[in-house]
Design a protein around this motif. Sequence first.
Motif, short mmCIF file in Angstrom:
data_model
loop_
_atom_site.label_atom_id
_atom_site.label_comp_id
_atom_site.label_asym_id
_atom_site.label_seq_id
_atom_site.Cartn_x
_atom_site.Cartn_y
_atom_site.Cartn_z
N LEU A 135 0.82 -1.22 0.00
CA LEU A 135 0.00 0.00 0.00
C LEU A 135 0.85 1.27 0.00
O LEU A 135 0.36 2.34 0.36
N GLU A 136 2.12 1.15 -0.43
CA GLU A 136 2.99 2.31 -0.34
C GLU A 136 2.52 3.48 -1.20
O GLU A 136 2.85 4.63 -0.92
N HIS A 137 1.69 3.19 -2.21
CA HIS A 137 1.20 4.28 -3.05
C HIS A 137 -0.17 4.78 -2.61
O HIS A 137 -0.81 5.55 -3.32
N HIS A 138 -0.63 4.31 -1.47
CA HIS A 138 -1.98 4.67 -1.00
C HIS A 138 -1.96 5.39 0.34
O HIS A 138 -2.97 5.49 1.01
N LEU A 139 -0.77 5.88 0.74
CA LEU A 139 -0.62 6.43 2.09
C LEU A 139 -1.58 7.57 2.38
O LEU A 139 -2.09 7.70 3.50
N THR A 140 -1.85 8.40 1.38
CA THR A 140 -2.65 9.60 1.62
C THR A 140 -4.12 9.41 1.27
O THR A 140 -4.91 10.33 1.40
N LYS A 141 -4.47 8.21 0.81
CA LYS A 141 -5.88 7.97 0.46
C LYS A 141 -6.71 7.77 1.72
O LYS A 141 -6.25 7.18 2.70
N VAL A 142 -7.97 8.21 1.69
CA VAL A 142 -8.89 7.95 2.79
C VAL A 142 -9.60 6.62 2.51
O VAL A 142 -9.60 6.14 1.37
N PRO A 143 -10.18 5.99 3.54
CA PRO A 143 -10.77 4.66 3.35
C PRO A 143 -11.75 4.58 2.18
O PRO A 143 -11.78 3.56 1.47
N GLY A 144 -12.51 5.63 1.94
CA GLY A 144 -13.47 5.62 0.83
C GLY A 144 -12.82 5.50 -0.54
O GLY A 144 -13.49 5.16 -1.51
N GLN A 145 -11.53 5.76 -0.60
CA GLN A 145 -10.81 5.65 -1.88
C GLN A 145 -10.08 4.32 -2.01
O GLN A 145 -9.34 4.11 -2.97
N LEU A 146 -10.29 3.42 -1.03
CA LEU A 146 -9.61 2.11 -1.06
C LEU A 146 -10.65 1.00 -1.26
O LEU A 146 -11.81 1.15 -0.90
N SER A 147 -10.19 -0.13 -1.80
CA SER A 147 -11.07 -1.30 -1.94
C SER A 147 -11.24 -1.98 -0.57
O SER A 147 -10.49 -1.69 0.37
N GLY A 148 -12.19 -2.91 -0.50
CA GLY A 148 -12.42 -3.62 0.76
C GLY A 148 -11.18 -4.36 1.24
O GLY A 148 -10.84 -4.33 2.43
N GLY A 149 -10.48 -5.03 0.31
CA GLY A 149 -9.27 -5.76 0.67
C GLY A 149 -8.17 -4.82 1.14
O GLY A 149 -7.44 -5.12 2.10
N GLU A 150 -8.07 -3.66 0.48
CA GLU A 150 -7.04 -2.68 0.88
C GLU A 150 -7.35 -2.11 2.27
O GLU A 150 -6.44 -1.94 3.09
N ARG A 151 -8.63 -1.86 2.53
CA ARG A 151 -9.01 -1.33 3.85
C ARG A 151 -8.65 -2.34 4.94
O ARG A 151 -8.16 -1.95 6.01
N GLN A 152 -8.90 -3.64 4.70
CA GLN A 152 -8.57 -4.64 5.72
C GLN A 152 -7.05 -4.73 5.92
O GLN A 152 -6.59 -4.98 7.03
#
Length: 226
Positions: A135-152
């Motif tokens: 998830l190194e490219h998702h550090l600044t994303k909020v949960p709503g911008q992530l998939s279910g698997g990424e959120r877990q």
Amino acid sequence: MNAPTVELTQVIKSYAGDSHRKVLNGLDFSIDPGQRFAITGPSGSGKSTLLNILGTLDRPSSGTVRIAGTDTAGLSDEGLAHLRAETIGFVFQLHHLLPQCSALENVLAPALARSQVNWPETEQRARDLLQRVGLEHHLTKVPGQLSGGERQRVAVVRALINRPRLLLADEPTGALDEANARNLMDLLLEISEAEGVSLVLVTHDPAVASRLDRAYELRGGALHRQ
Ligand SMILES: Nc1ncnc2c1ncn2[C@@H]1O[C@H](COP(=O)(O)OP(=O)(O)O)[C@@H](O)[C@H]1O
Ligand SMILES: [Mg+2]
């Protein structure tokens, strides 16, 4: 010899308003550092109740709960909260991430509950763990911008940020599709091994339970080894 990570002795739990029903009825349980156990059981059998007691989020009606040798009965709620922050990480079925905070901020949130924090080191650990789970490219994303698997995956990293001795996971794959569920299990097993953390994982899925060192079924308020 090291004390067990957590040890329950003759734990009874009933809830106010339904005090005649013993959800946990003289339950014994012990897990050592680095062991990974599964707990299965039908809906309503008390799995979440047991995890809440293991995690000191709730107290038993009677019986003892020792965390790394410390009897929790003697601790105030504040003392318990301190012990919990230092020792225990939680992963839930629904991630419970803060919706307005970034992935990185969510991972750092449990560190706020510790009495002493080395922030540069903690932020580096957060970045390293997020990288490890891809998830190194998702550090600044909020949960709503992530998939279910990424959120877990963020939720797993958040549970590990304080270097807990004990990781408690309540149906962490329950809301994921099969491929994401398998990936999350791979991650939980890999990372619990690498961190030497004890893992207690509640699951409905026998295939998931079979991947852990030992599986118990919660039935009649007690644990039965499978
Ligand atoms: N806070 C509570 N107050 C009263 N009863 C509760 C509470 N939490 C759980 N229960 C009851 O305890 C039993 C076990 O619940 P739970 O631990 O959530 O089971 P599981 O996680 O195995 O589905 C259920 O009958 C449930 O209704
Ligand atoms: Mg439950």
